[in-house]
Structures are given as structure tokens and as C-alpha cells.
Write a protein that holds these residues in place. Structure first.
Motif, short mmCIF file in Angstrom:
data_model
loop_
_atom_site.label_atom_id
_atom_site.label_comp_id
_atom_site.label_asym_id
_atom_site.label_seq_id
_atom_site.Cartn_x
_atom_site.Cartn_y
_atom_site.Cartn_z
N GLU A 106 0.19 15.98 -1.15
CA GLU A 106 1.45 16.30 -1.83
C GLU A 106 1.92 17.72 -1.51
N GLU A 107 0.94 18.61 -1.41
CA GLU A 107 1.28 20.00 -1.12
C GLU A 107 1.82 20.13 0.30
N LEU A 108 1.22 19.40 1.24
CA LEU A 108 1.70 19.43 2.62
C LEU A 108 3.17 19.02 2.67
N VAL A 109 3.49 17.94 1.97
CA VAL A 109 4.87 17.43 1.96
C VAL A 109 5.81 18.47 1.36
N ALA A 110 5.40 19.05 0.22
CA ALA A 110 6.26 20.03 -0.47
C ALA A 110 6.49 21.25 0.41
N ARG A 111 5.44 21.70 1.10
CA ARG A 111 5.58 22.89 1.94
C ARG A 111 6.47 22.61 3.15
N LEU A 112 6.35 21.40 3.72
CA LEU A 112 7.21 21.05 4.86
C LEU A 112 8.67 21.06 4.42
N ARG A 113 8.95 20.52 3.23
CA ARG A 113 10.33 20.49 2.75
C ARG A 113 10.84 21.90 2.50
N ALA A 114 9.96 22.75 1.94
CA ALA A 114 10.36 24.13 1.67
C ALA A 114 10.64 24.87 2.98
N LEU A 115 9.80 24.62 4.01
CA LEU A 115 10.00 25.24 5.33
C LEU A 115 11.35 24.83 5.90
N HIS A 116 11.64 23.54 5.79
CA HIS A 116 12.88 23.00 6.33
C HIS A 116 14.08 23.69 5.69
N ARG A 117 13.95 23.92 4.38
CA ARG A 117 15.03 24.58 3.66
C ARG A 117 15.17 26.03 4.12
N ARG A 118 14.03 26.65 4.44
CA ARG A 118 14.06 28.04 4.88
C ARG A 118 14.78 28.14 6.23
N ALA A 120 17.30 26.46 7.28
CA ALA A 120 18.75 26.49 7.07
C ALA A 120 18.97 27.15 5.73
N PRO A 121 19.15 28.48 5.73
CA PRO A 121 19.11 29.25 4.48
C PRO A 121 20.14 28.78 3.45
N ALA A 122 21.24 28.17 3.94
CA ALA A 122 22.29 27.79 3.00
C ALA A 122 21.93 26.50 2.27
N LEU A 123 20.87 25.83 2.72
CA LEU A 123 20.53 24.52 2.17
C LEU A 123 19.97 24.64 0.75
N PRO A 124 20.67 24.06 -0.23
CA PRO A 124 20.15 24.10 -1.60
C PRO A 124 19.02 23.08 -1.75
N PRO A 125 18.18 23.19 -2.79
CA PRO A 125 17.09 22.23 -2.97
C PRO A 125 17.62 20.81 -3.15
N ILE A 126 18.80 20.67 -3.77
CA ILE A 126 19.38 19.34 -3.93
C ILE A 126 20.73 19.32 -3.21
N LEU A 127 20.90 18.36 -2.29
CA LEU A 127 22.13 18.31 -1.49
C LEU A 127 23.19 17.54 -2.26
N GLU A 128 24.42 18.08 -2.24
CA GLU A 128 25.52 17.39 -2.90
C GLU A 128 26.74 17.36 -1.99
N GLN A 129 27.35 16.21 -1.89
CA GLN A 129 28.53 16.07 -1.05
C GLN A 129 29.44 15.10 -1.79
N GLY A 130 30.54 15.60 -2.31
CA GLY A 130 31.42 14.74 -3.09
C GLY A 130 30.67 14.22 -4.31
N ASP A 131 30.63 12.92 -4.48
CA ASP A 131 29.95 12.37 -5.66
C ASP A 131 28.54 11.89 -5.33
N ILE A 132 28.04 12.27 -4.15
CA ILE A 132 26.68 11.86 -3.75
C ILE A 132 25.71 13.02 -3.94
N ARG A 133 24.59 12.72 -4.60
CA ARG A 133 23.54 13.71 -4.82
C ARG A 133 22.28 13.24 -4.13
N LEU A 134 21.65 14.12 -3.31
CA LEU A 134 20.43 13.71 -2.61
C LEU A 134 19.32 14.73 -2.93
N ASP A 135 18.24 14.23 -3.51
CA ASP A 135 17.11 15.09 -3.88
C ASP A 135 15.97 14.84 -2.90
#
Lengths: 222, 360
Positions: A106-118, A120-135
Motif C-alpha cells: 500500500e505504501e509503494l502505491v501511495a508513494r508512486l502516486r505522490a511522486l507522480h503528483r510531484r 506535475a506540480p499543479a496537479l491537485p490530489p483530487i482531479l476535477e474537470q467540470g462535474d467530474i471528480r477523479l480521486d
């Protein structure tokens, strides 16, 4: 998000690959350092899970070669040694993060996601586009607050499109980021997946086809 | 080592013995000269003889005094390398085996002795290094398959949907728990191998570390209905904070694991009148005879059944870390039952309180 697993322990590499696919990552495996460098040169990875003690080309050497290269994938180093000198050593060579074996999956997965976000610095933890929310962490998608059930591939494609925040993504780029190397570039897998994704998301269609270029999320919806 | 020094018979130093020997030789030579003079002056008259005797005796005394002084100085000079050798060898421990005497000067017996010591240090150094390397390699070789098993099981648990029979999930979970406990033992073995190798040395307060770690085990203690009392006074120690924390953690875990339900744990830190820092952990538990207490620091020795928990290396690690920090670690029976573990660290001298230095 596409990940390369550079690990010579075949069973471990296979388990990580299966686990990451469950989490909607596109994951390839390289069994030694030379193969890893080859695949990094050919494919566009977001991150590498890099075992430090790789045969042929050592993990440290791979770190050294990738460090400072523009657009190089982020490196999460796996190390069996846990002394301070070892941990600091890996980070000094240019690894972006490290995990000591044995680790929690679980930690490996969480760290990979955090790296990915790093990346693209503008990337928020939860993506939102119009009325679609992606966690990405919970791997859940909502449209106007309603849960949308997606397959892993559909989720990956939607995540790549939403990360582009309205930018156009070509079919080749989708194939690169959401499929691993087993995908056949001549199939119409991308078209099929986008079409089923549209069906699941429902009307009005949030994905726009830009003729001859690719796909993008429709902007300005509320 | 200290005991044999105490019981050793007091005697003259080599320097004094050499000086006395030379002086005695000179006095004997002088006396022989007087005897020769005595024979030759048989025929001469009284007054001259007396004068001659006085001059001769005076000369012998002066020569004896000069000889004593000269031989004392020369012997001191010759033996100086031995004193240095003694000083250096006494200070060498596991962390400073790279010390070499590299004695200069003539190729004599003392130089050859120093060279032999240098050779011995080199051999010890390589032996310790290969031991540490072996532990690191062994740990690496074990960690990778452990990581593989753990990941396979964790992914299998994620993959297994509702269709998986409950007993299969349970089997996975039990295997996972077993892998966890094997990992703990492997980590403990590595800690033990590294116990002799501080990475960073700095001054820390024992009371702070103990307070934090006592809170960390309080859940376990509560679950067993243990009453924990703390008396934490400032206690300054010098060493590797991570190793000192390991020492504290292992002592506290031991006190919780080898206790009666509804037993007690008393934890105290403080500074002794002579400035040394002290940590005392007392716990109720089984009544242990002295000969079994002596075995508690042996690796994998368990005073009770395997099922009582722990990896059987806790007190061994504590003892190894205490040794590295030149601390005295003693175990004694507590009254009426259980164990008292006392660790006394050396006094922190103000001149060595430089900021953390790496001694890897």
C-alpha cells in the motif's frame, strides 16, 4: 500513469506488476539494468521502481544516468539495506524516494502516486474537470456527485485526459501512458476504451474528439 | 582485565630495575678498583694511603650517582615507546581498529613488538569488517525473499475478491503474519551486527527518549493491565541516538512481554552523584534464579516459552549497544519477583561535546 519495475527477483517483479495493474497503473518489468535502460529509452515512463542491486547495470548507475535529464522518469528506489549511509547514498545519487525491503504494498502505491503528483506540480490530489471528480488514491470517479463504476483501463484513460486539464492527448500518447508494452499499437484498443468510457460517464459527453489529433476533456461545464 | 590488574603484585618498573642494575655494576667496578689499589699500596706509608682511600671512595660515590642518573634517563628514553604502545593499545576498541602504532626509530625489540601489534590490529580490523559485511550480506539475502513473499501475499489478498473462500484469505493472513515475524528477527539480527557501529555520535537526553518510547508501548501495557510508573530526571548521554533508542525500546518491550498480567513496570532515569547517567527498568514477572539471569543476554535464549512473544534477541541487542557506548549493563532479580535492568552510561565530558560527527 506508466511505471517501469526494474527488479531482478522475478517473483517480486511479477507481484508488483500485478498489484500495480490492480491499481490501474500501466506497468512493465525489466529484469536487469541493461534491459531497464533500454526500456526507459524506448518508452515514456512516469516513474521507475528501481531495485538498487540490479545485475549488469547497477541501480546507482541508472540513477546517475537519469539524474538531471529533462523529462526523465521519477525514481523510487527499493533497497534491502537500511543503514543511514545506504539511505542517504541512494537519495544523493538522484533517487526521488526510497523504500526499504520488505515494504508495505500500500505504501509503494501511495508513494508512486505522490511522486507522480510531484512531477506535475499543479496537479491537485483530487482531479476535477467540470462535474467530474477523479480521486487517484481511492481510484474512484464521480459525476455530479454520483459514483461511476469504471474498468481499470477506462480509469487510466480518464486520468491521463484529466491530468492534461483540457489539453489534447493523441491516441499514441494514451497508448503510451495507459497501456503497457503488451499493447499492440495497431489495434483500436484506444478507440474502444474511449467509447466505453463515454458510455459509462453518460450524457452530456465530457470527452471531445479532435479530428486527426486526439481527445480532450470539454472545458467550462458546471 | 581490570581485576587481574588489581590483584597483580606491586613491583619495580623495568626502568627502575635497569637503573639499579647499572648502578650496582658501577659500584662493583669501583669496589674492585679499590681492592686493586689496596693490594698495590701495601708498601706505601699511612698518610698517603688514607688520602688515596678517601679519593677512591669519593670517586666511586660520584660515579655511582652519575651512573644511576644516566642509566635512569637512558632506560626511560628506551622504554618510552613501550609506554606509548601501552596507551594506544588500551584505547583501541571495536570502533577504532584502524589505529596503527607505526613506531619509528631503530629496528629493535620494541619496534618489532609494535609491528606485531600493528599486524594484530590489521587482522582484527579485517575480521570485524568481514563479520559486519557478512551480517549485511546475510540480511540483504534474507530481506529480498521476505519482501517477495510479503508482496506476493499482499497482492494476492487484494486480488482475492468475494469469491475467495474465507479460509484461503485466513491462510494468506497467517502467512503474512509469519513473514512479519521473520522480518522482525532479520532486522534484529542486523541491529545486533550494527550494534557495535555507531553512525552518528551526539549528546542526547535519556529522559526524553524514554518518555517517548514509554508512550509508544503504553497501549500494549494497558492491554495486559500493567501499572507503569515513571520517574524521569534529566540524564545526559553521548552516543548514537538511534542505537540508544533501540536500547530503550528493547528494554521496555522486554518489561512488557515478560510480565504477569496486572503486573508493574517502574522506569527511572537520572544522573548519579559522579555525573554518570542511569536508566533503571524494573518489572514484575517470573522469579528468576541468578544463573538464568546470566543467560538472558545470550542470543535466542528465552526464559519462557516461544509463544510468550519477542524474537529472543532483545536483551542481547541491549547488551551490545551498552558495550559500544562503554555503558555498564547489569541484570538482577527484583524483589519479590521479576527483573531489574540497570544501564549506567559514562559521564559526558564537556570538552568532547562537539556536534555530531560521523565515525562510519
Amino acid at each position: 500513469m506508466r511505471v517501469l519495475i526494474a527488479e531482478d527477483e522475478v517473483f517480486l517483479a511479477d507481484a508488483i506488476q500485478r498489484g500495480l495493474r490492480l491499481e490501474a497503473f500501466a506497468a512493465d518489468v525489466a529484469a536487469d539494468g541493461a534491459e531497464a535502460l533500454e526500456k526507459i529509452a524506448v518508452n515514456d515512463y512516469d516513474a521507475i521502481v528501481l531495485d538498487r542491486d540490479l545485475p549488469l547495470v547497477h541501480g546507482d548507475e541508472i540513477c546517475r544516468r537519469l539524474a538531471g535529464q529533462p523529462g526523465a522518469p521519477l525514481i523510487l528506489m527499493l533497497t534491502a539495506a537500511s543503514t543511514l549511509a545506504d539511505r542517504v547514498g541512494g537519495l544523493e545519487l538522484g533517487a526521488d524516494d526510497y523504500l526499504v525491503k520488505p515494504f508495505e504494498f500500500e505504501e509503494l502505491v501511495a508513494r508512486l502516486r505522490a511522486l507522480h503528483r510531484r512531477n506535475a506540480p499543479a496537479l491537485p490530489p483530487i482531479l476535477e474537470q467540470g462535474d467530474i471528480r477523479l480521486d487517484p488514491f481511492r481510484r474512484e470517479v464521480y459525476r455530479s456527485g454520483r459514483f461511476v463504476r469504471l474498468s481499470r483501463k477506462e480509469f487510466s484513460v480518464l486520468a491521463v485526459l484529466m491530468e492534461a486539464a483540457g489539453g489534447v492527448i493523441s491516441a499514441e500518447r494514451l497508448l503510451e501512458k495507459a497501456w503497457d508494452e503488451n499493447a499492440d499499437p495497431f489495434t483500436n484498443a484506444v478507440r474502444m476504451t474511449v467509447s466505453s468510457l463515454r458510455k459509462r460517464l453518460g450524457a452530456p459527453d465530457p470527452i471531445e474528439t479532435v479530428a486527426g489529433v486526439g481527445y480532450r476533456m470539454r472545458a467550462g461545464r458546471g | 582485565m581490570a581485576e587481574s590488574q588489581r590483584t597483580r603484585r606491586a613491583g619495580l618498573s623495568i626502568r627502575n630495575r635497569l637503573a639499579l642494575t647499572y648502578t650496582a655494576l658501577l659500584v662493583c667496578t669501583g669496589l674492585a678498583m679499590i681492592a686493586a689499589v689496596n693490594v698495590t699500596v701495601q708498601v706505601m706509608n699511612g698518610a698517603l694511603i688514607d688520602l688515596l682511600y678517601q679519593v677512591a671512595i669519593g670517586t666511586v660515590l660520584v660515579i655511582a650517582a652519575l651512573g644511576a642518573l644516566a642509566s635512569w634517563l637512558v632506560a626511560g628514553r628506551m622504554l618510552r615507546p613501550l609506554r606509548r604502545l601501552n596507551q594506544v593499545v588500551r584505547q583501541v576498541d571495536e570502533t577504532s581498529l584502524d589505529t596503527r602504532l607505526r613506531l619509528s626509530g631503530p629496528d629493535d625489540e620494541i619496534r618489532s613488538l609494535a609491528d606485531t601489534f600493528d599486524m594484530l590490529f590489521a587482522q582484527l580490523e579485517s575480521a570485524f569488517r568481514s563479520r559486519s559485511l557478512f551480517a549485511a550480506n546475510a540480511s540483504h539475502e534474507l530481506r529480498t525473499p521476505l519482501a517477495t513473499m510479503k508482496t506476493i501475499l499482499q497482492v494476492a489478498l487484494r486480488e482475492s475478491g468475494d469469491a475467495t473462500p474465507p479460509h484461503t484469505r485466513e491462510t494468506f493472513q497467517r502467512l503474512l503474519a509469519t513473514v512479519e515475524s521473520m522480518t522482525e528477527t532479520t532486522t534484529a539480527l542486523l541491529d545486533l551486527a550494527h550494534g557495535g557501529r555507531p553512525e552518528v555520535v551526539e549528546e542526547t537526553d535519556l529522559a526524553g527518549i524514554v518518555a517517548e518510547e514509554a508512550s509508544a508501548v503504553s497501549d500494549q501495557a494497558e492491554a495486559r493491565g500493567l501499572t507503569v510508573t515513571r520517574a524521569l530526571e534529566p540524564a545526559s548521554v553521548r552516543g548514537d541516538p538511534r542505537l540508544i533508542r533501540d536500547l530503550v525500546v528493547n528494554l521496555l518491550r522486554n518489561a512488557v512481554t515478560h510480565n504477569h498480567d496486572h503486573g508493574v513496570i517502574d522506569i527511572a532515569t537520572g544522573t548519579l552523584p559522579d555525573g554518570r547517567a542511569q536508566l533503571v527498568v524494573q518489572n514484575s514477572g517470573d522469579i528468576l534464579p541468578a544463573e538464568r539471569i546470566a543467560l538472558l543476554t545470550e542470543p535466542f535464549y528465552r526464559a519462557r516459552l516461544r509463544t510468550s512473544g519477542g524474537h529472543g534477541l532483545g536483551l542481547t541487542i541491549v547488551s551490545a549497544i551498552a558495550d559500544t557506548h562503554h555503558a555498564e549493563f547489569t541484570l538482577a532479580a527484583r524483589l519479590p519477583d521479576g527483573l531489574t535492568a540497570t544501564t549506567v552510561f559514562p559521564r559526558v565530558s564537556s570538552d568532547r561535546s562537539a556536534p555530531g560527527r560521523l565515525v562510519v
